[in-house]
Design a protein around this motif. Structure first.
Motif, PDB file in Angstrom:
ATOM      1  N   MET A 194       8.671   6.831   1.724  1.00 48.27           N
ATOM      2  CA  MET A 194       9.045   6.433   0.377  1.00 48.27           C
ATOM      3  C   MET A 194       9.687   7.591  -0.381  1.00 48.27           C
ATOM      4  O   MET A 194      10.764   7.473  -0.932  1.00 48.27           O
ATOM      5  CB  MET A 194       7.824   5.910  -0.387  1.00 48.27           C
ATOM      6  CG  MET A 194       8.177   5.255  -1.717  1.00 48.27           C
ATOM      7  SD  MET A 194       6.816   4.324  -2.442  1.00 48.27           S
ATOM      8  CE  MET A 194       5.913   5.643  -3.252  1.00 48.27           C
ATOM      9  N   ASN A 195       9.018   8.726  -0.415  1.00 48.67           N
ATOM     10  CA  ASN A 195       9.549   9.910  -1.099  1.00 48.67           C
ATOM     11  C   ASN A 195       9.215  11.147  -0.269  1.00 48.67           C
ATOM     12  O   ASN A 195       8.162  11.749  -0.441  1.00 48.67           O
ATOM     13  CB  ASN A 195       8.977  10.033  -2.511  1.00 48.67           C
ATOM     14  CG  ASN A 195       9.582  11.185  -3.291  1.00 48.67           C
ATOM     15  OD1 ASN A 195      10.612  11.734  -2.904  1.00 48.67           O
ATOM     16  ND2 ASN A 195       8.956  11.558  -4.389  1.00 48.67           N
TER      17      ASN A 195
ATOM     18  N   ALA B 171       0.859  -1.189   0.000  1.00 46.77           N
ATOM     19  CA  ALA B 171       0.000   0.000   0.000  1.00 46.77           C
ATOM     20  C   ALA B 171       0.895   1.239   0.000  1.00 46.77           C
ATOM     21  O   ALA B 171       1.957   1.256   0.617  1.00 46.77           O
ATOM     22  CB  ALA B 171      -0.908   0.011   1.233  1.00 46.77           C
ATOM     23  N   ILE B 172       0.464   2.252  -0.728  1.00 41.65           N
ATOM     24  CA  ILE B 172       1.157   3.533  -0.762  1.00 41.65           C
ATOM     25  C   ILE B 172       0.188   4.612  -0.290  1.00 41.65           C
ATOM     26  O   ILE B 172      -0.960   4.661  -0.736  1.00 41.65           O
ATOM     27  CB  ILE B 172       1.677   3.860  -2.177  1.00 41.65           C
ATOM     28  CG1 ILE B 172       2.806   2.892  -2.561  1.00 41.65           C
ATOM     29  CG2 ILE B 172       2.171   5.301  -2.260  1.00 41.65           C
ATOM     30  CD1 ILE B 172       3.333   3.097  -3.966  1.00 41.65           C
ATOM     31  N   ALA B 173       0.657   5.443   0.613  1.00 44.48           N
ATOM     32  CA  ALA B 173      -0.167   6.530   1.158  1.00 44.48           C
ATOM     33  C   ALA B 173       0.440   7.866   0.774  1.00 44.48           C
ATOM     34  O   ALA B 173       1.663   8.022   0.699  1.00 44.48           O
ATOM     35  CB  ALA B 173      -0.262   6.417   2.683  1.00 44.48           C
ATOM     36  N   ALA B 174      -0.422   8.837   0.528  1.00 45.56           N
ATOM     37  CA  ALA B 174       0.009  10.206   0.254  1.00 45.56           C
ATOM     38  C   ALA B 174      -0.399  11.088   1.426  1.00 45.56           C
ATOM     39  O   ALA B 174      -1.520  10.989   1.937  1.00 45.56           O
ATOM     40  CB  ALA B 174      -0.617  10.719  -1.041  1.00 45.56           C
ATOM     41  N   GLN B 175       0.537  11.915   1.866  1.00 48.32           N
ATOM     42  CA  GLN B 175       0.281  12.879   2.927  1.00 48.32           C
ATOM     43  C   GLN B 175       0.626  14.281   2.445  1.00 48.32           C
ATOM     44  O   GLN B 175       1.505  14.462   1.598  1.00 48.32           O
ATOM     45  CB  GLN B 175       1.114  12.563   4.171  1.00 48.32           C
ATOM     46  CG  GLN B 175       0.561  11.483   5.060  1.00 48.32           C
ATOM     47  CD  GLN B 175       1.298  11.420   6.399  1.00 48.32           C
ATOM     48  OE1 GLN B 175       2.508  11.475   6.449  1.00 48.32           O
ATOM     49  NE2 GLN B 175       0.545  11.316   7.476  1.00 48.32           N
TER      50      GLN B 175
ATOM     51  N   LEU C 224       4.387   7.373   1.470  1.00 44.97           N
ATOM     52  CA  LEU C 224       4.878   6.351   2.395  1.00 44.97           C
ATOM     53  C   LEU C 224       4.419   4.991   1.894  1.00 44.97           C
ATOM     54  O   LEU C 224       3.445   4.882   1.139  1.00 44.97           O
ATOM     55  CB  LEU C 224       4.359   6.594   3.813  1.00 44.97           C
ATOM     56  CG  LEU C 224       4.722   7.937   4.465  1.00 44.97           C
ATOM     57  CD1 LEU C 224       3.585   8.944   4.240  1.00 44.97           C
ATOM     58  CD2 LEU C 224       4.961   7.775   5.968  1.00 44.97           C
ATOM     59  N   ILE C 225       5.123   3.939   2.331  1.00 42.48           N
ATOM     60  CA  ILE C 225       4.820   2.586   1.872  1.00 42.48           C
ATOM     61  C   ILE C 225       4.568   1.680   3.070  1.00 42.48           C
ATOM     62  O   ILE C 225       5.163   1.862   4.145  1.00 42.48           O
ATOM     63  CB  ILE C 225       5.977   2.038   0.997  1.00 42.48           C
ATOM     64  CG1 ILE C 225       5.604   0.691   0.379  1.00 42.48           C
ATOM     65  CG2 ILE C 225       7.265   1.935   1.799  1.00 42.48           C
ATOM     66  CD1 ILE C 225       6.631   0.190  -0.637  1.00 42.48           C
ATOM     67  N   TRP C 226       3.654   0.713   2.885  1.00 37.85           N
ATOM     68  CA  TRP C 226       3.349  -0.278   3.924  1.00 37.85           C
ATOM     69  C   TRP C 226       3.224  -1.639   3.266  1.00 37.85           C
ATOM     70  O   TRP C 226       2.571  -1.788   2.233  1.00 37.85           O
ATOM     71  CB  TRP C 226       2.055   0.073   4.637  1.00 37.85           C
ATOM     72  CG  TRP C 226       1.684  -0.870   5.748  1.00 37.85           C
ATOM     73  CD1 TRP C 226       2.073  -0.817   7.054  1.00 37.85           C
ATOM     74  CD2 TRP C 226       0.842  -2.040   5.646  1.00 37.85           C
ATOM     75  NE1 TRP C 226       1.540  -1.859   7.765  1.00 37.85           N
ATOM     76  CE2 TRP C 226       0.783  -2.624   6.947  1.00 37.85           C
ATOM     77  CE3 TRP C 226       0.152  -2.637   4.597  1.00 37.85           C
ATOM     78  CZ2 TRP C 226       0.046  -3.778   7.195  1.00 37.85           C
ATOM     79  CZ3 TRP C 226      -0.576  -3.800   4.844  1.00 37.85           C
ATOM     80  CH2 TRP C 226      -0.639  -4.359   6.137  1.00 37.85           C
ATOM     81  N   ARG C 227       3.875  -2.637   3.884  1.00 40.80           N
ATOM     82  CA  ARG C 227       3.779  -4.024   3.420  1.00 40.80           C
ATOM     83  C   ARG C 227       3.078  -4.862   4.483  1.00 40.80           C
ATOM     84  O   ARG C 227       3.220  -4.574   5.678  1.00 40.80           O
ATOM     85  CB  ARG C 227       5.167  -4.597   3.136  1.00 40.80           C
ATOM     86  CG  ARG C 227       5.905  -3.905   1.988  1.00 40.80           C
ATOM     87  CD  ARG C 227       7.307  -4.503   1.811  1.00 40.80           C
ATOM     88  NE  ARG C 227       7.980  -3.975   0.627  1.00 40.80           N
ATOM     89  CZ  ARG C 227       8.708  -2.865   0.624  1.00 40.80           C
ATOM     90  NH1 ARG C 227       8.854  -2.174   1.754  1.00 40.80           N
ATOM     91  NH2 ARG C 227       9.290  -2.449  -0.488  1.00 40.80           N
ATOM     92  N   PRO C 228       2.313  -5.877   4.099  1.00 43.46           N
ATOM     93  CA  PRO C 228       1.642  -6.725   5.102  1.00 43.46           C
ATOM     94  C   PRO C 228       2.630  -7.230   6.144  1.00 43.46           C
ATOM     95  O   PRO C 228       3.700  -7.746   5.814  1.00 43.46           O
ATOM     96  CB  PRO C 228       1.080  -7.874   4.248  1.00 43.46           C
ATOM     97  CG  PRO C 228       0.865  -7.266   2.899  1.00 43.46           C
ATOM     98  CD  PRO C 228       1.992  -6.301   2.718  1.00 43.46           C
TER      99      PRO C 228
END
Length: 324
Positions: A127-128, A101-105, A115-119
């Motif tokens: 992430m960036n 999953a990638i989230a934008a803030q 940001l990135i999240w893995r199970p």
């Protein structure tokens, strides 16, 4: 309709019915799927990817973040970020264990960091942090995430980082200039939107124009040079039996053979409607004709601007609107 609804009909029968419909608006009505009740206390949507909705409990200060698959009712809780503006996922969690999953803030006044999240992760990983403008779309291809913002800045993030949880992200310089040069008269026919999408295993760049452009929509195979530049050499004029669905959020390709209610070799574009009487434009790549699909009257107060992702709280009335 009793039973499983339109989605339960055999493909041949559904094709026969759709052929007798008088408009694309009618097609939209019959393709709505029946879903169960959404999770309680999560009335806001902040993303729609791979058939999943990312739901939060508040528009500004979130304390819960859940992925929900409407057809099966499956829920996946994620560590909550606040504030979060958009969630993307790379694959269907029910079909693949290798998804992220990638989230934008929000970063600054108009920027966004990712940001990135893995199970299995306890928290999100940056992430960036450098950030871009508001992210328009993200495409996942070949172990990489390609995302493009509203000013046509492109960033490529390598997700195959081994033991390093933070992907290496590479900005592509001057992508906006390359896209604008596709039309020498871009002042008369400015770029309406640029989106990345995957079709038949290939990454494609879709460019849409305003005005009476001779080619309202163009599709290219992007090439990334060693000095972090974008080059567009090969134009794609025929998607075969597929059509692309682009807009803010998730992009994807569907086959007209598998989904007979759509038209082949087209670009379906969902945009913020503003004062326009329509909300979807259909660009025919072969004939260069542009069709418009009227905005559904029953959704006039919720104004969706991305595929499956309305802009306002909607889940309290989702069941009723989808069962009409």
């Amino acid at each position: 309709m009793a039973g499983g609804g339109w989605s339960s009909l055999p493909a041949d029968l559904l094709k026969e019915v759709s052929a007798r419909l008088s408009s694309d608006a009618d097609h939209l009505h019959i393709t709505r799927l029946e879903v169960g009740a959404p999770p309680a206390g999560l009335p806001y949507c902040c993303g729609a990817s791979r058939g999943w909705l990312a739901l939060v409990d508040d528009d500004q200060s979130q304390t819960r973040l859940v992925l929900w698959e409407p057809l099966s009712g499956t829920e996946i809780s994620l560590p909550c970020l606040s504030p979060v503006t958009r969630i993307f996922i790379s694959d269907d969690p029910l079909a693949s264990s290798d998804w992220i999953a990638i989230a934008a803030q929000i970063k600054g006044e108009i920027g966004q960091k990712t940001l990135i999240w893995r199970p299995g992760d306890a928290t999100w990983t940056m992430m960036n942090e450098r950030g871009t403008c508001a992210i328009d779309t993200i495409a996942f291809h070949g172990g990489k995430a390609y995302y493009i913002d509203i000013q046509i800045h492109i960033v490529i993030c390598d997700l195959s980082t081994g033991s390093d949880p933070s992907p290496k992200c590479t900005p592509i310089f001057y992508a906006c200039s390359v896209v604008n040069k596709l039309c020498r008269c871009h002042r008369l026919h400015p770029v309406r939107g640029a989106h990345l999408a995957v079709c038949n295993g290939e990454l494609l760049l879709v460019v849409l124009y305003w005005g009476s452009h001779p080619w309202p929509a163009e599709v290219y195979k992007p090439v990334w040079t060693p000095n972090q530049r974008l080059e567009l050499h090969e134009r794609v004029r025929d998607l075969g039996d597929h059509s692309l669905f682009v807009g803010r959020g998730d992009t994807f390709a569907l086959s007209a053979k598998e989904f007979p209610v759509i038209k082949r070799n087209c670009i379906y574009y969902a945009d913020i409607p503003w004062n326009a009487p329509y909300w979807i434009s259909v660009f025919h790549l072969e004939s260069n004709v542009v069709e418009t699909i009227p905005y559904p009257k029953e959704l006039k107060d919720r104004m969706p601007y991305a595929w499956f992702c309305p802009r306002k709280p909607f889940l309290s009335s989702l069941e009723g609107s989808l069962h009409k």
